[in-house]
Design a protein around this motif. Structure first.
Motif, PDB file in Angstrom:
ATOM      1  N   MET A  67       0.844  -1.203   0.000  1.00 21.10           N
ATOM      2  CA  MET A  67       0.000   0.000   0.000  1.00 21.10           C
ATOM      3  C   MET A  67       0.876   1.248   0.000  1.00 21.10           C
ATOM      4  N   VAL A  68       0.556   2.189  -0.877  1.00 26.59           N
ATOM      5  CA  VAL A  68       1.265   3.465  -0.910  1.00 26.59           C
ATOM      6  C   VAL A  68       0.889   4.267   0.329  1.00 26.59           C
ATOM      7  N   ARG A  69       1.906   4.830   0.980  1.00 28.99           N
ATOM      8  CA  ARG A  69       1.637   5.592   2.203  1.00 28.99           C
ATOM      9  C   ARG A  69       2.215   6.994   2.114  1.00 28.99           C
ATOM     10  N   LEU A  70       1.669   7.869   2.916  1.00 29.90           N
ATOM     11  CA  LEU A  70       2.141   9.243   3.001  1.00 29.90           C
ATOM     12  C   LEU A  70       3.348   9.308   3.924  1.00 29.90           C
ATOM     13  N   PRO A  71       4.100  10.410   3.906  1.00 33.50           N
ATOM     14  CA  PRO A  71       5.197  10.569   4.856  1.00 33.50           C
ATOM     15  C   PRO A  71       4.719  10.363   6.289  1.00 33.50           C
ATOM     16  N   GLY A  72       5.519   9.661   7.080  1.00 30.36           N
ATOM     17  CA  GLY A  72       5.108   9.339   8.440  1.00 30.36           C
ATOM     18  C   GLY A  72       4.355   8.037   8.531  1.00 30.36           C
ATOM     19  N   GLY A  73       4.201   7.345   7.395  1.00 31.13           N
ATOM     20  CA  GLY A  73       3.530   6.048   7.406  1.00 31.13           C
ATOM     21  C   GLY A  73       2.022   6.107   7.368  1.00 31.13           C
ATOM     22  N   LEU A  74       1.469   7.308   7.157  1.00 29.67           N
ATOM     23  CA  LEU A  74       0.013   7.440   7.125  1.00 29.67           C
ATOM     24  C   LEU A  74      -0.556   6.869   5.831  1.00 29.67           C
ATOM     25  N   PRO A  75      -1.705   6.192   5.898  1.00 25.41           N
ATOM     26  CA  PRO A  75      -2.346   5.740   4.661  1.00 25.41           C
ATOM     27  C   PRO A  75      -2.936   6.911   3.904  1.00 25.41           C
ATOM     28  N   PHE A  76      -3.155   6.716   2.621  1.00 23.21           N
ATOM     29  CA  PHE A  76      -3.794   7.770   1.836  1.00 23.21           C
ATOM     30  C   PHE A  76      -5.222   7.975   2.331  1.00 23.21           C
ATOM     31  N   PRO A  77      -5.688   9.223   2.342  1.00 24.19           N
ATOM     32  CA  PRO A  77      -7.048   9.499   2.827  1.00 24.19           C
ATOM     33  C   PRO A  77      -8.101   8.867   1.919  1.00 24.19           C
ATOM     34  N   GLU A  78      -9.202   8.488   2.522  1.00 27.37           N
ATOM     35  CA  GLU A  78     -10.291   7.873   1.775  1.00 27.37           C
ATOM     36  C   GLU A  78     -11.397   8.860   1.435  1.00 27.37           C
ATOM     37  N   THR A  79     -11.353  10.044   2.036  1.00 29.69           N
ATOM     38  CA  THR A  79     -12.358  11.068   1.750  1.00 29.69           C
ATOM     39  C   THR A  79     -11.675  12.406   1.513  1.00 29.69           C
ATOM     40  N   ALA A  80     -12.403  13.299   0.858  1.00 26.81           N
ATOM     41  CA  ALA A  80     -11.876  14.638   0.615  1.00 26.81           C
ATOM     42  C   ALA A  80     -11.648  15.377   1.927  1.00 26.81           C
ATOM     43  N   ALA A  81     -12.523  15.167   2.906  1.00 24.48           N
ATOM     44  CA  ALA A  81     -12.374  15.845   4.197  1.00 24.48           C
ATOM     45  C   ALA A  81     -11.080  15.415   4.883  1.00 24.48           C
ATOM     46  N   GLU A  82     -10.756  14.131   4.815  1.00 23.68           N
ATOM     47  CA  GLU A  82      -9.506  13.645   5.410  1.00 23.68           C
ATOM     48  C   GLU A  82      -8.306  14.266   4.701  1.00 23.68           C
ATOM     49  N   ALA A  83      -8.373  14.342   3.377  1.00 24.92           N
ATOM     50  CA  ALA A  83      -7.268  14.925   2.610  1.00 24.92           C
ATOM     51  C   ALA A  83      -7.052  16.377   2.998  1.00 24.92           C
ATOM     52  N   ARG A  84      -8.120  17.131   3.121  1.00 20.98           N
ATOM     53  CA  ARG A  84      -7.989  18.549   3.474  1.00 20.98           C
ATOM     54  C   ARG A  84      -7.370  18.716   4.857  1.00 20.98           C
ATOM     55  N   ARG A  85      -7.687  17.820   5.776  1.00 16.04           N
ATOM     56  CA  ARG A  85      -7.099  17.921   7.125  1.00 16.04           C
ATOM     57  C   ARG A  85      -5.599  17.654   7.102  1.00 16.04           C
ATOM     58  N   LEU A  86      -5.145  16.826   6.176  1.00 18.28           N
ATOM     59  CA  LEU A  86      -3.732  16.475   6.116  1.00 18.28           C
ATOM     60  C   LEU A  86      -2.867  17.529   5.431  1.00 18.28           C
ATOM     61  N   ILE A  87      -3.472  18.341   4.564  1.00 19.01           N
ATOM     62  CA  ILE A  87      -2.690  19.242   3.722  1.00 19.01           C
ATOM     63  C   ILE A  87      -1.791  20.200   4.501  1.00 19.01           C
TER      64      ILE A  87
END
Length: 233
Positions: free
Chosen positions: A1-21
């Protein structure tokens, strides 16, 4: 699975993505930290905005940095990721691009991404996310403006350039690569300065509107998508 820096999984919703930005954008490096570039890469992804399967066809290419001849190419496809949401293109397309990266041989030292870097409403376009995920220097090479305005004149002369600014800050460069053609909008992705980004794009031109790495990646991504469509007929 592709992960974000820090080992976080990719967000599954737009709201999750916005919180990570905000956290991810703070990790972007806007100074040159590139090293020697013997191989330059291009990256692009092709998808249909209203595809119910949310398929993304991504391609990455490697070119000899001197001759700009393609020496490697790889592709990958994903389905079921984030829907098309303006400003969140990276979270939709980078998982497929990262899969293509794993398959790509040889690996480039620097990647030109077809899309924006920091010239983005949140300062975090797809070229930024790709650079962070792969830990590779990246440059955003976009064909249209997302935010900002070109300051001053941009003559219809190949090589002419002008700052792209937004809210009183320079976020990129408008570059005329060919007479009579619309300019490209160059910005930092990760580990490359604005000046360095412009210089590398200029070095990658061969008389066409697009630099050779993104042109090759664009063609490869389109071919992957057409091949997948043909297989369904």
């Amino acid at each position: 699975m592709v992960r974000l820096p820090g080992g976080l999984p990719f967000p599954e919703t737009a709201a999750e993505a916005r919180r990570l930005i905000p956290d991810l954008a703070a990790r972007v490096e806007t100074a040159d930290r590139i090293g020697e570039v013997g191989i330059i890469g291009g990256a692009d992804a092709s998808s249909t905005r209203f595809d119910p399967e949310r398929a993304v066809h991504a391609a990455m290419v490697s070119l000899d940095a001197r001759s700009l001849q393609v020496i490697g190419q790889a592709g990958a496809a994903t389905v079921g990721g984030l829907p098309y949401v303006p400003g969140l293109l990276g979270f939709r397309e980078v998982p497929a691009l990262a899969e293509a990266w794993v398959r790509l041989v040889p690996k480039p030292d620097l990647i030109l991404m077809d899309g924006h870097g920091i010239a983005h409403p949140k300062g975090f376009g797809i070229a930024c996310l790709l650079g962070l995920v792969l830990d590779v220097p990246t440059i955003g090479v976009a064909k249209s403006i997302l935010v900002g305005e070109v300051e001053g004149e941009l003559p219809d002369v190949p090589g002419a350039f002008a700052p792209l600014a937004w809210k009183g800050r320079r976020i990129g460069t408008a570059l005329r690569t060919r007479r009579g053609a619309k300019p490209l909008y160059i910005s930092t992705g990760h580990r490359v300065s604005l000046e360095g980004a412009l210089a590398w794009v200029e070095r990658s031109l061969r008389g066409r509107r697009l630099p050779e790495p993104t042109r090759a990646a664009h063609d490869a991504a389109g071919a992957l998508r057409l091949s997948a469509m043909g297989a369904l007929l």
